[in-house]
Design an enzyme around this catalytic site. Structure first.
Site, PDB file in Angstrom:
ATOM      1  N   GLY A  89      -0.373  -5.421  -8.922  1.00 26.23           N
ATOM      2  CA  GLY A  89      -1.418  -5.630  -9.909  1.00 26.23           C
ATOM      3  C   GLY A  89      -2.727  -5.022  -9.449  1.00 26.23           C
ATOM      4  O   GLY A  89      -2.838  -4.531  -8.321  1.00 26.23           O
TER       5      GLY A  89
ATOM      6  N   GLN B  69     -10.357 -11.601  10.271  1.00 26.17           N
ATOM      7  CA  GLN B  69      -8.932 -11.260  10.247  1.00 26.17           C
ATOM      8  C   GLN B  69      -8.778  -9.756  10.362  1.00 26.17           C
ATOM      9  O   GLN B  69      -9.516  -8.993   9.735  1.00 26.17           O
ATOM     10  CB  GLN B  69      -8.296 -11.777   8.951  1.00 26.17           C
ATOM     11  CG  GLN B  69      -6.800 -11.566   8.847  1.00 26.17           C
ATOM     12  CD  GLN B  69      -6.195 -12.340   7.685  1.00 26.17           C
ATOM     13  OE1 GLN B  69      -6.545 -13.498   7.461  1.00 26.17           O
ATOM     14  NE2 GLN B  69      -5.282 -11.707   6.955  1.00 26.17           N
TER      15      GLN B  69
ATOM     16  N   THR C 123     -13.933 -18.321   6.032  1.00 27.03           N
ATOM     17  CA  THR C 123     -12.641 -17.655   6.215  1.00 27.03           C
ATOM     18  C   THR C 123     -12.691 -16.931   7.559  1.00 27.03           C
ATOM     19  O   THR C 123     -13.566 -16.091   7.772  1.00 27.03           O
ATOM     20  CB  THR C 123     -12.352 -16.650   5.087  1.00 27.03           C
ATOM     21  OG1 THR C 123     -13.418 -15.700   5.019  1.00 27.03           O
ATOM     22  CG2 THR C 123     -12.231 -17.363   3.756  1.00 27.03           C
TER      23      THR C 123
ATOM     24  N   ASP D 177     -15.668 -10.458   3.836  1.00 28.59           N
ATOM     25  CA  ASP D 177     -15.394 -10.923   2.466  1.00 28.59           C
ATOM     26  C   ASP D 177     -16.547 -11.783   1.965  1.00 28.59           C
ATOM     27  O   ASP D 177     -16.432 -12.449   0.949  1.00 28.59           O
ATOM     28  CB  ASP D 177     -14.072 -11.690   2.391  1.00 28.59           C
ATOM     29  CG  ASP D 177     -14.077 -12.967   3.212  1.00 28.59           C
ATOM     30  OD1 ASP D 177     -15.053 -13.201   3.971  1.00 28.59           O
ATOM     31  OD2 ASP D 177     -13.114 -13.752   3.127  1.00 28.59           O
TER      32      ASP D 177
ATOM     33  N   HIS E  64     -10.307 -11.389  -7.654  1.00 29.27           N
ATOM     34  CA  HIS E  64     -11.152 -10.179  -7.623  1.00 29.27           C
ATOM     35  C   HIS E  64     -12.078 -10.146  -8.840  1.00 29.27           C
ATOM     36  O   HIS E  64     -13.248  -9.781  -8.732  1.00 29.27           O
ATOM     37  CB  HIS E  64     -10.271  -8.929  -7.620  1.00 29.27           C
ATOM     38  CG  HIS E  64      -9.570  -8.673  -6.320  1.00 29.27           C
ATOM     39  ND1 HIS E  64     -10.213  -8.698  -5.107  1.00 29.27           N
ATOM     40  CD2 HIS E  64      -8.266  -8.351  -6.048  1.00 29.27           C
ATOM     41  CE1 HIS E  64      -9.348  -8.417  -4.145  1.00 29.27           C
ATOM     42  NE2 HIS E  64      -8.165  -8.209  -4.686  1.00 29.27           N
TER      43      HIS E  64
ATOM     44  N   HIS F 296      -4.405 -14.145  -7.312  1.00 30.48           N
ATOM     45  CA  HIS F 296      -5.088 -13.219  -6.407  1.00 30.48           C
ATOM     46  C   HIS F 296      -5.946 -12.217  -7.184  1.00 30.48           C
ATOM     47  O   HIS F 296      -7.134 -12.034  -6.878  1.00 30.48           O
ATOM     48  CB  HIS F 296      -4.023 -12.483  -5.580  1.00 30.48           C
ATOM     49  CG  HIS F 296      -4.559 -11.392  -4.705  1.00 30.48           C
ATOM     50  ND1 HIS F 296      -4.747 -11.551  -3.348  1.00 30.48           N
ATOM     51  CD2 HIS F 296      -4.914 -10.107  -4.984  1.00 30.48           C
ATOM     52  CE1 HIS F 296      -5.221 -10.418  -2.844  1.00 30.48           C
ATOM     53  NE2 HIS F 296      -5.313  -9.519  -3.806  1.00 30.48           N
ATOM     54  N   GLU F 297      -5.393 -11.595  -8.207  1.00 34.00           N
ATOM     55  CA  GLU F 297      -6.125 -10.553  -8.924  1.00 34.00           C
ATOM     56  C   GLU F 297      -7.299 -11.137  -9.721  1.00 34.00           C
ATOM     57  O   GLU F 297      -8.373 -10.534  -9.780  1.00 34.00           O
ATOM     58  CB  GLU F 297      -5.180  -9.780  -9.855  1.00 34.00           C
ATOM     59  CG  GLU F 297      -4.056  -9.034  -9.141  1.00 34.00           C
ATOM     60  CD  GLU F 297      -4.559  -8.000  -8.140  1.00 34.00           C
ATOM     61  OE1 GLU F 297      -5.737  -7.593  -8.208  1.00 34.00           O
ATOM     62  OE2 GLU F 297      -3.764  -7.607  -7.268  1.00 34.00           O
TER      63      GLU F 297
ATOM     64  N   ASP G  86       4.190 -15.658  -1.820  1.00 36.71           N
ATOM     65  CA  ASP G  86       3.692 -16.711  -2.707  1.00 36.71           C
ATOM     66  C   ASP G  86       3.959 -18.106  -2.151  1.00 36.71           C
ATOM     67  O   ASP G  86       3.137 -19.014  -2.344  1.00 36.71           O
ATOM     68  CB  ASP G  86       4.339 -16.587  -4.090  1.00 36.71           C
ATOM     69  CG  ASP G  86       3.741 -15.448  -4.903  1.00 36.71           C
ATOM     70  OD1 ASP G  86       2.995 -14.642  -4.328  1.00 36.71           O
ATOM     71  OD2 ASP G  86       4.044 -15.360  -6.116  1.00 36.71           O
TER      72      ASP G  86
ATOM     73  N   HIS H 200     -10.773  -9.190  -0.428  1.00 31.63           N
ATOM     74  CA  HIS H 200      -9.669  -9.494   0.475  1.00 31.63           C
ATOM     75  C   HIS H 200     -10.192 -10.181   1.727  1.00 31.63           C
ATOM     76  O   HIS H 200     -11.249  -9.828   2.255  1.00 31.63           O
ATOM     77  CB  HIS H 200      -8.926  -8.206   0.859  1.00 31.63           C
ATOM     78  CG  HIS H 200      -8.141  -7.633  -0.276  1.00 31.63           C
ATOM     79  ND1 HIS H 200      -8.065  -6.270  -0.519  1.00 31.63           N
ATOM     80  CD2 HIS H 200      -7.392  -8.229  -1.249  1.00 31.63           C
ATOM     81  CE1 HIS H 200      -7.296  -6.061  -1.581  1.00 31.63           C
ATOM     82  NE2 HIS H 200      -6.880  -7.229  -2.040  1.00 31.63           N
TER      83      HIS H 200
END
Length: 822
Positions: free
Chosen positions: A209, A280, A277, A272, A253, A249-250, A314, A259
């Site tokens: 996607g 990473q 978070t 991000d 955005h 997820h999409e 998922d 991300h």
């Protein structure tokens, strides 16, 4: 992620250039290569999000979007910083977003993406965005799984007002779509300011996607495109992306989330924009459990591989963090890019069908001992006329219209409500309400506490001090038939007030009888109790309950008693046979305890040690505790004006104000609040510019290019917050006087085979910064605080292709494209 660089220009186009449109484009560690090899063997695909590739393409075609994104980040950061009280309110109204799902493509797509999968996907979105996904948080605290306070509904009404089930099926002969937005041409978006558009189609083998960031515009291409095989649940063959998390997820955005690894190609330098978070190294594709670390975060709790903005399977995905939540909420607040979705949006209401209205509650302001101001905003009438609106309040949570109500007109829009008759030093709960033919809806709950009570200026020390049981005795009707007992307060002065009185009873008998707690003047015979200035009756059963609970009996007079000098406070005892009330008393050898009086059965008052009568012959004080408050000066909100905006750029402006009167109370905060809607409040974007009266200047930052703003000066004292006159201004286009910058700054030759020269002209004596990026957004050159007229950059070691040169000056910014051909 711990590295937060708001205007990090490594994001100039797309950091690192990883688009994940092809499996070979992914930079893999040796450990990950083994996992990929296993997945390929098992025919399990890697999650491939095309959003960053799509963003790079948009910004390459329209470089002004780069500055738009940077401005968007600055607005987001400032909004979050200035709205902590709003963000910390756990009773905010949930925003419900109408969704239209465009199922586009051949019969294969249409037969696979059945209605059941669409409704399943909406349910998944609601679960994920409500923080109710049950997947494990591993070693992370559960409070890092945030409720974003967003929900989704399949649209029930089209933009033209006709009915729909929220699913728009468009059959085409196109077998495969890509990030070129052809699918959005075949199925045009519904109004993106009112609906979330989801296109479901065949994206081939290279994409799960892609989405459009809000900084690129809330326009006909805004929304998400999802491969049909990774959408919903029923019949899904998209393992391990078969539980609907791709759409979660999409849409993340679309809501300005990046991300989690910062798209830095494993360098640990990306961001991000979220501090909660962990840093990473790269995308995660593995189904981890427990603690997992990498090169950027080497200790427990490790990387947050379960975050929806990673690439995990998922079955692993579980959460949005609180920092991600507030980035989302900034979009839906006044001035935010998606604020329009909250305003009279009927997308979830079928035509001809109606629902209760949608309403929010305004924070309380101008709080005094007995009054406050609140209100609300009816953002949608539910398809039926709002016949009543206002606020309801109580001293218990979640008040309704069965509690105290202040009505404030009809219809949609904002309204103000004045609360009166409140009790001092009391916590109240308030909710706005709106009523139509379907019923009454309530806004979010707000709370406030009135001033007064035991605050500064009130004496709460009128209590017995010995506290020793062998000094205490009981005092009541006794065999002499005494009528009342009271303490004398010789030090009370004219203008002081009493409204709250406590009495320590030690015994009470009687089911229907009462005792009366009173305040008397000292105008009786020989300075004894005279006129009753105020009183309140309390039942013996209430007193008995307090005695059993070993608590003081407190009464609150309906209005404060204003004293003219010394006074008496005491209790008129019950006279009905069998009814008894007994008060705690205390004796002392000190003269200061000689304050107790009693009224004999003949109606005359005597002290406990009156030498002229058959008194008790002791100095005593009764357990009666009035709260005596000094006279209060009436404080009103300050008076002030707003100064006109000056020095307006594409992202900043200067404003200010003049506090001409403090209203009788110290001005503890002042500044300017602003927004894109009229009458901005201090609960929104605002500056803080000192205290007191006089003029002040405010610098407004984080503004959006070419946008009209409304601004008002504000000033706060103990009576509340006042606002100056409203002014308006419009920010300039990207980079002030871009034409002038283009003329002043020359970049040549273009194209070039090696060296590129930048002639800064008049800016050679300024602090100028230059950033160079390749077509994928990778940072090639950073050159800061330049003070030379001509600077040279050598591209001999760079590949042929398109590059972007970003020049930042004190007067604005320009972006130019150059071509390298060797």
């Amino acid at each position: 992620m711990r590295k937060i660089l708001l205007l990090l220009l490594a994001w100039f186009v797309v950091s690192g250039g990883i688009s994940y449109a092809q499996r070979t484009a992914v930079k893999l560690t040796p450990q990950k290569q083994n996992k990929v090899a296993q997945d390929i063997t098992q025919n399990a695909p890697l999650r491939k999000c095309g959003t960053m590739e799509y963003l790079a393409k948009q910004e390459a075609e329209n470089p002004s979007l780069i500055q738009s994104r940077l401005d968007f980040e600055e607005f987001t950061e400032n909004w979050i910083k200035n709205n902590q009280e709003y963000l910390n309110n756990e009773n905010k109204a949930v925003v419900t977003i109408p969704v239209v799902v465009h199922v586009v493509g051949t019969a294969t797509v249409q037969n696979f993406a059945i209605d059941a999968r669409v409704t399943e996907q909406i349910t998944i979105l609601n679960t994920d965005y409500a923080g109710q996904n049950t997947h494990s948080m591993a070693s992370f605290a559960t409070n890092l799984k945030a409720n974003t306070e967003l929900q989704f509904c399949l649209a029930q009404r089209k933009p033209d007002g006709t009915a729909t089930n929220g699913i728009n099926r468009v059959t085409t002969t196109t077998s495969t779509y890509s990030t070129n937005n052809l699918v959005k041409t075949h199925a045009p978006a519904w109004d993106p300011t009112k609906y979330m558009n989801i296109w479901v189609c065949n994206l081939g083998t290279s994409l799960c996607g892609y989405a459009q960031f809000p900084s690129s515009g809330i326009n006909s291409t805004y929304g998400v495109v999802i491969h049909y095989n990774y959408f919903g649940l029923t019949g899904s063959t998209g393992y391990p992306y078969n539980l609907g998390a791709t759409t979660t997820h999409e849409i993340g955005h679309c809501f300005n989330l990046y991300h989690i690894w910062g798209d830095d190609g494993g360098s640990c330098s990306g961001t991000d924009y979220c501090t909660d978070t962990p840093n990473q190294a790269d995308a995660n594709y593995d189904q981890w459990t427990g603690v997992h670390t990498d090169a950027c975060t080497t200790t427990s709790p490790g990387i947050m591989y379960m975050n929806f903005m990673d690439y995990s399977p998922d079955i692993t995905m579980s959460n949005f963090t609180p920092n991600q939540k507030v980035r989302i909420q900034a979009l839906f607040a006044s001035g935010g890019a998606l604020y329009s979705m909250t305003q009279n949006n009927l997308g979830c209401v079928p035509p001809g069908g109606t629902s209760v209205p949608t309403v929010t509650t305004t924070a309380a302001s101008a709080i005094t001992n007995t009054t406050a101001t609140s209100g609300g905003n009816v953002t949608a009438d539910g398809g039926a006329t709002v016949t009543a609106r206002g606020i309801c309040f109580a001293t218990t949570q979640n008040p309704t219209t069965s509690n105290t109500v202040v009505n404030s007109g009809t219809g949609t829009g904002t309204f103000t409500s004045n609360l009166t008759g409140l009790t001092l030093a009391t916590t109240y709960y308030v909710r706005a309400f709106a009523t139509n033919t379907n019923g009454t809806a309530y806004g979010n709950q707000v709370t406030f506490t009135t001033t007064g009570g035991t605050t500064t200026g009130c004496d709460t020390t009128n209590l017995m001090t010995s506290g020793l049981p062998w000094y205490s005795f009981a005092c009541g009707n006794n065999s002499y038939g005494d009528l009342a007992k009271a303490n004398y307060y010789a030090s009370s002065t004219s203008g002081q007030t009493i409204q709250d009185i406590g009495v320590d009873f030690i015994y009470a008998v009687g089911t229907t009888g009462t005792a009366t707690i009173s305040v008397w003047s000292n105008a009786g015979a020989n300075g004894s109790p005279g006129t009753v200035l105020g009183s309140k009756t309390v039942t013996l059963s209430t007193i008995s309950t307090d005695v059993n609970n070993a608590t003081t009996t407190w009464i609150h007079l309906s209005s404060p008693v204003t004293l003219s000098g010394p006074c008496y406070v005491g209790v008129t005892l019950p006279t009905v046979a069998g009814d008894t009330a007994v008060i705690l008393a205390d004796t002392s050898a000190t003269f200061s305890y000689n304050v107790a009086w009693e009224q004999w059965d003949g109606g005359l008052w005597y002290t406990f040690n009156d030498p002229n009568v058959d008194s008790w012959g002791i100095a005593a004080a009764l357990g009666i505790y009035p709260i005596i408050c000094d006279p209060t000066t009436t404080v009103t909100v300050p008076t002030l004006t707003t100064s006109a905006a000056t020095t307006i750029t594409n992202t900043t402006a200067t404003c200010g104000g003049n506090v001409t009167s403090d209203g009788g109370g110290t001005v503890t905060a002042r500044g300017v609040c602003w927004g894109t809607s009229t009458n901005p409040l201090v609960t929104g974007l605002h500056t803080t510019n000192g205290t007191g009266t006089g003029t002040f200047t405010s610098n407004l930052t984080g503004l959006t290019t070419n946008t009209t703003y409304f601004a008002r000066a504000y000033a706060t004292n103990s009576a509340g917050t006042a606002y100056g006159n409203q002014i308006t201004f419009t920010t300039t286009s990207v980079g002030i006087d871009v034409t002038g910058l283009d003329q002043a700054i020359k970049i040549y030759p273009n194209p070039s085979s090696s060296n590129v020269y930048i002639n800064l002209g008049k800016y050679s004596i300024e602090n100028v910064n230059v950033y160079v990026y390749d077509a994928l957004g990778k940072e090639i050159i950073v050159d800061k605080k330049i003070n030379s007229e001509i600077v040279t950059y050598n591209f001999t070691n760079q590949s042929n292709g398109l590059y972007f040169i970003y020049v930042s000056t004190p007067d604005g910014n320009i972006v130019k494209k150059i071509s390298i051909n060797k």
